[in-house]
Write a protein that holds these residues in place. Structure first.
Motif, PDB file in Angstrom:
ATOM      1  N   UNK A 284     -52.412 -17.807  31.911  1.00 24.27           N
ATOM      2  CA  UNK A 284     -51.901 -19.074  31.305  1.00 24.27           C
ATOM      3  C   UNK A 284     -50.857 -18.863  30.140  1.00 24.27           C
ATOM      4  N   UNK A 285     -50.939 -17.910  29.689  1.00 26.57           N
ATOM      5  CA  UNK A 285     -50.280 -18.239  28.414  1.00 26.57           C
ATOM      6  C   UNK A 285     -48.596 -17.233  28.377  1.00 26.57           C
ATOM      7  N   UNK A 286     -48.088 -16.727  29.734  1.00 28.75           N
ATOM      8  CA  UNK A 286     -46.906 -15.865  29.981  1.00 28.75           C
ATOM      9  C   UNK A 286     -46.360 -16.985  31.412  1.00 28.75           C
ATOM     10  N   UNK A 287     -47.530 -18.115  31.643  1.00 26.45           N
ATOM     11  CA  UNK A 287     -46.794 -19.129  32.618  1.00 26.45           C
ATOM     12  C   UNK A 287     -46.618 -20.329  30.785  1.00 26.45           C
ATOM     13  N   UNK A 288     -46.877 -20.840  29.847  1.00 26.81           N
ATOM     14  CA  UNK A 288     -46.575 -21.704  29.735  1.00 26.81           C
ATOM     15  C   UNK A 288     -45.143 -21.076  28.719  1.00 26.81           C
ATOM     16  N   UNK A 289     -45.270 -19.324  28.111  1.00 29.18           N
ATOM     17  CA  UNK A 289     -44.039 -19.139  27.834  1.00 29.18           C
ATOM     18  C   UNK A 289     -42.811 -19.101  28.484  1.00 29.18           C
ATOM     19  N   UNK A 290     -42.304 -19.213  29.835  1.00 29.19           N
ATOM     20  CA  UNK A 290     -42.018 -18.378  30.739  1.00 29.19           C
ATOM     21  C   UNK A 290     -41.250 -20.329  31.360  1.00 29.19           C
ATOM     22  N   UNK A 291     -42.525 -21.649  30.938  1.00 30.42           N
ATOM     23  CA  UNK A 291     -42.238 -22.941  30.795  1.00 30.42           C
ATOM     24  C   UNK A 291     -41.077 -23.871  30.093  1.00 30.42           C
ATOM     25  N   UNK A 292     -41.431 -23.030  28.960  1.00 32.02           N
ATOM     26  CA  UNK A 292     -41.078 -23.192  28.021  1.00 32.02           C
ATOM     27  C   UNK A 292     -39.042 -22.177  28.194  1.00 32.02           C
ATOM     28  N   UNK A 293     -39.476 -21.427  28.147  1.00 29.20           N
ATOM     29  CA  UNK A 293     -37.800 -20.485  27.930  1.00 29.20           C
ATOM     30  C   UNK A 293     -37.099 -21.558  29.300  1.00 29.20           C
ATOM     31  N   UNK A 294     -37.776 -21.967  30.578  1.00 34.50           N
ATOM     32  CA  UNK A 294     -37.051 -22.774  31.605  1.00 34.50           C
ATOM     33  C   UNK A 294     -36.157 -23.512  30.790  1.00 34.50           C
ATOM     34  N   UNK A 295     -37.340 -24.472  30.485  1.00 33.36           N
ATOM     35  CA  UNK A 295     -36.578 -26.093  29.350  1.00 33.36           C
ATOM     36  C   UNK A 295     -36.163 -25.736  28.781  1.00 33.36           C
ATOM     37  N   UNK A 296     -36.073 -24.653  27.548  1.00 25.02           N
ATOM     38  CA  UNK A 296     -35.213 -24.721  26.310  1.00 25.02           C
ATOM     39  C   UNK A 296     -33.860 -23.605  26.909  1.00 25.02           C
ATOM     40  N   UNK A 297     -33.708 -23.248  28.466  1.00 21.77           N
ATOM     41  CA  UNK A 297     -32.451 -23.004  29.059  1.00 21.77           C
ATOM     42  C   UNK A 297     -31.790 -24.331  29.261  1.00 21.77           C
ATOM     43  N   UNK A 298     -32.573 -25.367  30.369  1.00 26.08           N
ATOM     44  CA  UNK A 298     -31.516 -26.753  30.337  1.00 26.08           C
ATOM     45  C   UNK A 298     -31.522 -27.071  28.903  1.00 26.08           C
ATOM     46  N   UNK A 299     -32.186 -27.381  28.018  1.00 19.82           N
ATOM     47  CA  UNK A 299     -32.117 -27.800  26.859  1.00 19.82           C
ATOM     48  C   UNK A 299     -30.628 -27.166  27.211  1.00 19.82           C
ATOM     49  N   UNK A 300     -30.543 -26.228  26.733  1.00 21.85           N
ATOM     50  CA  UNK A 300     -29.362 -25.429  26.361  1.00 21.85           C
ATOM     51  C   UNK A 300     -28.128 -25.928  26.684  1.00 21.85           C
ATOM     52  N   UNK A 301     -27.787 -26.383  28.678  1.00 21.61           N
ATOM     53  CA  UNK A 301     -27.013 -26.678  28.851  1.00 21.61           C
ATOM     54  C   UNK A 301     -26.441 -27.947  28.821  1.00 21.61           C
ATOM     55  N   UNK A 302     -27.615 -28.262  28.489  1.00 22.03           N
ATOM     56  CA  UNK A 302     -27.013 -30.098  28.076  1.00 22.03           C
ATOM     57  C   UNK A 302     -26.613 -30.041  27.089  1.00 22.03           C
ATOM     58  N   UNK A 303     -26.985 -29.772  25.766  1.00 22.96           N
ATOM     59  CA  UNK A 303     -26.623 -29.345  24.478  1.00 22.96           C
ATOM     60  C   UNK A 303     -25.185 -29.314  25.051  1.00 22.96           C
ATOM     61  N   UNK A 304     -23.982 -27.796  25.631  1.00 26.82           N
ATOM     62  CA  UNK A 304     -23.192 -27.228  25.687  1.00 26.82           C
ATOM     63  C   UNK A 304     -22.392 -27.452  26.724  1.00 26.82           C
ATOM     64  N   UNK A 305     -22.401 -28.185  27.482  1.00 31.49           N
ATOM     65  CA  UNK A 305     -21.899 -27.893  28.446  1.00 31.49           C
ATOM     66  C   UNK A 305     -21.366 -30.069  28.716  1.00 31.49           C
ATOM     67  N   UNK A 306     -20.734 -29.997  28.184  1.00 29.27           N
ATOM     68  CA  UNK A 306     -20.398 -32.192  28.664  1.00 29.27           C
ATOM     69  C   UNK A 306     -20.809 -32.844  29.895  1.00 29.27           C
ATOM     70  N   UNK A 307     -20.156 -31.817  30.752  1.00 31.23           N
ATOM     71  CA  UNK A 307     -20.189 -31.950  33.036  1.00 31.23           C
ATOM     72  C   UNK A 307     -21.680 -31.952  33.295  1.00 31.23           C
ATOM     73  N   UNK A 308     -22.749 -31.155  32.093  1.00 30.94           N
ATOM     74  CA  UNK A 308     -23.648 -30.871  32.345  1.00 30.94           C
ATOM     75  C   UNK A 308     -25.147 -32.465  31.880  1.00 30.94           C
TER      76      UNK A 308
END
Length: 323
Positions: A284-308
């Motif tokens: 459970x812990x590892x899956x939540x951490x990976x879900x958080x990592x995926x969400x943060x990656x998506x957020x970084x993409x939105x923050x850094x790419x106007x097209x995204x």
């Protein structure tokens, strides 16, 4: 002869210490590429390095599937920086099992000079209710393996081929100058494979593996990489009770018609840094951490790419009539 093992690793703190201690008997150096472990994997590797084991650790924080480029980079690192005579591709749940009278180095030294690669069979071990679950050394605890060969093989590649080599996802094959690299089978060598070490660990592996493919996009799915995770992922998603509510999934009995008790001759000695953990809570812990990592990656993409951001805003603005 200089043998260098290369390994991609992610959250393997229950097995990585035994992996290093055993396989270091066979190879001169071990290179790890960590994919963002959030358990004690890196702390254990650092302790082993401080103890004197010859290993090097790199890290990439990619949350999606990109195995071929990682594997190829590891080959080139072992070839160019460590002058490997052979590059030994190992997953963190694979333990070298050479014949008693033949070490891995001796087996490879005996290969014909024209052999630029070989394949070796995987020997699949599984967790069973008969296992002593208090035993921390995975290859000592898990004693039962499949009787029949599985037809799954891993590749070892001779050094000196430089940038001509590409290693495919899974380390099952390679390409030389764009063509499939010939790799004859050597049955004197095997890899004891401990992929499923508990039901909870296996569920975590299924979910994590398939989410990586989804995060890599349609191209990765079209290649069929990690496709074996899809069906159990969808089963867990759609009818979770068939797995989570099935006691036999977590404590299977050994079927002696297809399994035999034949433990690996583990050569690594006692563990010093591995700590016991509840497999359900860890999953459970590892899956939540990976879900958080995926969400943060998506957020970084939105923050850094106007097209995204434009694309995401467009998707969010869609409205569909349902009924």
């Amino acid at each position: 002869m200089r043998l260098v093992a290369v390994t991609r690793i992610l959250n393997e703190d229950d097995i990585v210490e035994a992996f290093v201690r055993h396989n270091a008997v066979h190879v001169g150096h071990m290179i790890f590429l960590d994919n963002g472990s959030t358990d004690r994997t890196l702390a254990i590797l650092k302790a082993l390095k401080d103890e004197g084991f010859p290993l090097t650790v790199f890290q990439t924080l990619s949350a999606r599937f990109d195995e071929a480029s990682f594997n190829t980079w590891l080959y080139r690192l072992a070839d160019q920086m460590h002058r490997a005579d052979w590059v030994i591709f190992l997953d963190a749940d694979e333990f070298i099992a050479a014949e008693t009278e033949t070490s891995l180095a001796e087996a490879l030294a005996g290969r014909d000079d024209d052999d630029q690669a070989i394949t070796v069979p995987l020997i699949h071990y599984f967790d069973y209710a008969e296992d002593d679950r208090t035993e921390p050394v995975v290859p000592v605890r898990m004693r039962w393996r499949m009787r029949a060969p599985t037809g799954t093989y891993k590749i070892f590649v001779r050094g000196g081929l430089g940038t001509r080599v590409v290693i495919d996802a899974g380390n099952h094959c390679g390409f030389l100058d764009g063509r499939m690299l010939p790799a004859p089978l050597d049955r004197r060598i095997g890899l004891a494979h401990y992929s499923r070490r508990s039901g909870w660990q296996n569920l975590h592996k299924i979910v994590n593996g398939w989410l990586k493919i989804l995060a890599a996009g349609e191209a990765a799915m079209a290649q069929g990489w990690a496709a074996h995770y899809r069906a159990p992922f969808e089963q867990l998603r759609d009818t979770p009770g068939t797995l989570v509510g099935n006691p036999l999934y977590f404590s299977p009995g050994a079927d002696r018609s297809i399994a035999e008790e034949a433990p690996l001759a583990y050569r690594g000695g006692a563990l010093r840094y591995t700590e016991p953990a509840d497999p359900a809570l860890k999953a459970l812990e590892l899956l939540l951490r990976y879900a958080e990592q995926l969400a943060r990656s998506h957020g970084r993409l939105i923050d850094q790419s106007v097209e995204a951001r434009r694309l995401a805003d467009g998707w969010n603005a869609e409205r569909r009539f349902l009924f």
